[in-house]
Write an enzyme that holds these catalytic residues in place. Structure first.
Site, mmCIF file in Angstrom:
data_model
loop_
_atom_site.group_PDB
_atom_site.id
_atom_site.type_symbol
_atom_site.label_atom_id
_atom_site.label_comp_id
_atom_site.label_asym_id
_atom_site.label_seq_id
_atom_site.Cartn_x
_atom_site.Cartn_y
_atom_site.Cartn_z
ATOM 1 N N CYS A 57 -7.205 -1.179 1.390
ATOM 2 C CA CYS A 57 -6.176 -1.685 2.291
ATOM 3 C C CYS A 57 -6.846 -1.913 3.639
ATOM 4 C CB CYS A 57 -5.044 -0.662 2.422
ATOM 5 S SG CYS A 57 -3.838 -1.075 3.700
ATOM 6 N N CYS A 108 -8.201 -5.318 -10.031
ATOM 7 C CA CYS A 108 -7.770 -4.241 -10.915
ATOM 8 C C CYS A 108 -7.422 -3.038 -10.035
ATOM 9 C CB CYS A 108 -8.895 -3.919 -11.885
ATOM 10 S SG CYS A 108 -8.423 -2.816 -13.216
ATOM 11 N N CYS A 151 0.845 -1.183 0.000
ATOM 12 C CA CYS A 151 0.000 0.000 0.000
ATOM 13 C C CYS A 151 0.888 1.243 0.000
ATOM 14 C CB CYS A 151 -0.896 -0.010 1.243
ATOM 15 S SG CYS A 151 -1.899 1.470 1.439
#
Length: 164
Positions: A130, A153, A82
């Site tokens: 996340c 995606c 992330c």
């Protein structure tokens, strides 16, 4: 006359789709994203640690333009984390070329992501976040390769690639 009606209807639908982000700003998701996660920061704090584009995607649930991320064509060995909190999200061996212009994966690292229902743009999709900071990563679709059949995606700006 039919052609003109078709063009006018198409213009109205296109305009409505483009304006839907303002009609349905999804404030409930943005507001909760600073209160339900391990890593929490104010909007001001996030804007200081993220680039303008990262802030737009990760905190405002935006989408980067297709084919603009260098991570779309990154196929080295490593992991994708992330961009906001550096939680490992995907391993490079789960990445594939979906042809969509965004980095795509068929499987996240176990326990790395959370999902919500996204009803923007007059459709229902599964939005991927996340799990540690709540940052918007992208969407998951059921048209990916084996073994999962899933296509995660992801927005490239929401990720950082860490070589092995």
């Amino acid at each position: 006359m039919k052609k003109r009606y078709f063009l006018e209807a198409g213009a109205v639908l296109t305009g409505a789709a483009l304006l839907s982000q303002f009609i349905n700003p999804r404030a409930e998701i943005v507001a909760s994203s600073n209160t339900e996660f391990e890593v929490t920061k104010s909007e001001e704090e996030w804007s200081k640690v993220l680039t303008k584009e990262q802030f737009y995607v990760l905190r405002k649930h935006g989408t980067e333009r297709a084919f603009t991320s260098s991570l779309d064509k990154e196929y080295g060995e490593g992991s994708y984390v992330c961009a906001a909190c550096e939680l490992p999200l995907f391993k490079s061996d789960t990445k594939f070329n979906s042809g969509t212009g965004w980095p795509s994966f068929f499987k996240p690292i176990e326990g790395a992501i959370a999902t919500t229902v996204d009803r923007s743009l007059f459709m229902t999709r599964t939005e991927v976040h996340c799990r540690r900071c709540g940052g918007h990563l992208g969407h998951v679709f059921a048209d990916g390769p084996a073994p999962t059949g899933q296509r995660y995606c992801m927005n490239g700006v929401s990720l950082k690639f860490i070589p092995a």
